[in-house]
Design a protein around this motif. Structure first.
Motif, short mmCIF file in Angstrom:
data_model
loop_
_atom_site.label_atom_id
_atom_site.label_comp_id
_atom_site.label_asym_id
_atom_site.label_seq_id
_atom_site.Cartn_x
_atom_site.Cartn_y
_atom_site.Cartn_z
N ARG A 75 0.84 -1.20 0.00
CA ARG A 75 0.00 0.00 0.00
C ARG A 75 0.87 1.25 0.00
NH1 ARG A 75 -4.37 2.19 4.54
NH2 ARG A 75 -5.19 3.88 3.24
N THR A 76 0.72 2.07 -1.03
CA THR A 76 1.48 3.32 -1.12
C THR A 76 0.52 4.50 -1.16
OG1 THR A 76 1.55 3.16 -3.55
CG2 THR A 76 3.43 2.24 -2.31
N PHE A 77 1.06 5.68 -0.91
CA PHE A 77 0.26 6.91 -0.86
C PHE A 77 0.78 7.89 -1.92
CE2 PHE A 77 0.36 4.99 3.32
CZ PHE A 77 -0.98 4.94 3.66
N ASP A 78 -0.13 8.30 -2.80
CA ASP A 78 0.24 9.22 -3.88
C ASP A 78 0.04 10.69 -3.49
OD1 ASP A 78 0.94 7.14 -5.65
OD2 ASP A 78 -1.17 6.88 -6.20
N GLU A 79 -0.82 10.96 -2.53
CA GLU A 79 -1.12 12.35 -2.16
C GLU A 79 -0.08 12.85 -1.17
OE1 GLU A 79 -5.11 12.67 -0.81
OE2 GLU A 79 -5.98 11.96 -2.68
N VAL A 80 1.05 13.26 -1.72
CA VAL A 80 2.16 13.73 -0.88
C VAL A 80 2.60 15.13 -1.30
CG1 VAL A 80 3.03 11.46 -0.24
CG2 VAL A 80 3.78 12.49 -2.40
N GLY A 103 4.79 7.28 -5.45
CA GLY A 103 4.19 7.47 -4.14
C GLY A 103 5.11 6.94 -3.06
N VAL A 104 4.69 7.10 -1.83
CA VAL A 104 5.51 6.69 -0.69
C VAL A 104 4.78 5.63 0.11
CG1 VAL A 104 6.63 8.95 -0.57
CG2 VAL A 104 4.59 8.50 0.82
N VAL A 105 5.55 4.92 0.91
CA VAL A 105 4.98 3.90 1.77
C VAL A 105 4.96 4.44 3.20
CG1 VAL A 105 7.17 2.77 2.33
CG2 VAL A 105 5.07 1.43 2.28
N GLY A 106 4.04 3.95 4.02
CA GLY A 106 4.00 4.37 5.41
C GLY A 106 5.34 4.12 6.08
N LEU A 107 5.80 5.08 6.89
CA LEU A 107 7.14 4.99 7.47
C LEU A 107 7.31 3.76 8.35
CD1 LEU A 107 7.69 8.75 8.43
CD2 LEU A 107 8.45 7.54 6.37
N SER A 108 6.27 3.37 9.05
CA SER A 108 6.36 2.20 9.92
C SER A 108 6.59 0.92 9.12
CB SER A 108 5.10 2.06 10.76
OG SER A 108 3.98 1.76 9.95
N LYS A 109 6.20 0.95 7.84
CA LYS A 109 6.36 -0.26 7.02
C LYS A 109 7.83 -0.58 6.78
CE LYS A 109 1.92 -0.78 6.52
NZ LYS A 109 1.45 0.39 7.28
N ASN A 124 13.07 -2.32 -3.39
CA ASN A 124 13.14 -2.12 -4.84
C ASN A 124 12.03 -2.85 -5.57
OD1 ASN A 124 15.40 -0.40 -5.10
ND2 ASN A 124 16.81 -2.10 -4.80
N ASP A 125 11.76 -4.08 -5.18
CA ASP A 125 10.74 -4.87 -5.87
C ASP A 125 9.34 -4.31 -5.66
OD1 ASP A 125 12.64 -6.60 -6.83
OD2 ASP A 125 12.33 -8.13 -5.30
N ALA A 126 9.07 -3.84 -4.44
CA ALA A 126 7.71 -3.39 -4.12
C ALA A 126 7.44 -1.95 -4.51
CB ALA A 126 7.44 -3.59 -2.63
N LEU A 127 8.45 -1.07 -4.36
CA LEU A 127 8.23 0.36 -4.55
C LEU A 127 8.78 0.91 -5.86
CD1 LEU A 127 9.04 1.62 -0.92
CD2 LEU A 127 6.85 0.87 -1.89
N ASN A 128 9.68 0.18 -6.49
CA ASN A 128 10.31 0.64 -7.73
C ASN A 128 10.83 2.07 -7.61
OD1 ASN A 128 11.14 0.37 -10.42
ND2 ASN A 128 9.25 1.27 -11.21
N PRO A 129 11.65 2.35 -6.60
CA PRO A 129 12.15 3.72 -6.39
C PRO A 129 13.24 4.07 -7.40
CG PRO A 129 13.20 2.26 -4.85
CD PRO A 129 12.22 1.42 -5.61
N ARG A 130 13.56 5.35 -7.47
CA ARG A 130 14.69 5.77 -8.31
C ARG A 130 16.01 5.31 -7.72
NH1 ARG A 130 14.81 11.52 -8.15
NH2 ARG A 130 13.17 11.53 -6.57
N GLY A 131 16.01 5.04 -6.45
CA GLY A 131 17.20 4.53 -5.79
C GLY A 131 16.87 4.20 -4.35
#
Length: 209
Positions: A74-79, A117-123, A150-157
């Protein structure tokens, strides 16, 4: 590719399930180890120890029954358009050395640059525990945490650093209390750009308010 299309996230590798012994078999194994250590498993103080140990193992090694991908799903796009570094440092963890089954204890520092988007910090702390609460080496633990991100969030780094004291060095063997082991891994822009690595270390070393 359509510029508006989101890249497909690769799936985490699913490890084969291990056939677990029954609770009675596990308790019998603990009883055998008590006797091998030189004590009497039938004396009053040790009668319930096998049950307690097995119950404790359920908690200490609960990571085998958890799924890191589900935790990060679960990620959040409204940031508010935020797309800069997300850094959570000083995440306490404990694990057990797979060579001697004694603890190593330390802190994890995790950073990533979001794209979708971002993931909850506690995650991030929960994902650390998923892999820490297994039989581990610190090197493998470092790799598993960053691979899951990397697998779940596909971040830039992403960047992960672990620092820990290993009881297999403190309690046995060379008995060097206080020695700290540091492992780290960088991916994406953190691996490609020195400036991003420097920013990671700068944030890591900032004085806490």
């Amino acid at each position: 590719m359509d510029a508006t299309a989101k890249p497909i996230k690769p799936a985490l590798v699913v490890e084969p399930e291990v056939q677990r012994p029954t609770r009675a078999e596990a308790e019998a194994a603990v009883k055998t180890l008590i006797a091998w250590a030189g004590d009497n498993p039938e004396r009053e103080g040790l009668l319930d120890t096998p049950k307690r140990v097995v119950k404790a193992y359920e908690e200490l090694y609960e990571g085998y029954r958890q799924n890191a991908h589900e935790i990060l799903s679960r990620t959040f796009d409204e940031v508010g358009g935020y797309d800069d570094i997300v850094f959570v440092r000083d995440i306490p963890f404990f694990s057990h050395c797979e060579h001697h089954m004694v603890p190593f204890v330390g802190k994890a520092h995790i950073a990533y640059l979001p794209t979708e988007g971002v993931v909850g910090l506690s995650k991030l702390a929960r994902v650390t525990d998923v892999f820490a609460r297994r039989l581990q080496t610190q090197e493998t633990l470092t790799a598993q945490i960053i691979d899951a991100i990397n697998d779940a969030l596909n971040p830039r780094g992403a960047a992960v650093m672990l620092e820990a004291e290993h009881m297999c060095m403190s309690m046995r063997g060379i008995k060097k209390h206080g020695a700290s082991t540091i492992t780290q891994r960088f991916t994406g822009v953190f691996a490609e750009e020195t400036a991003e690595q420097q920013r990671f270390f700068s944030l890591l070393n900032m004085q806490k308010s």
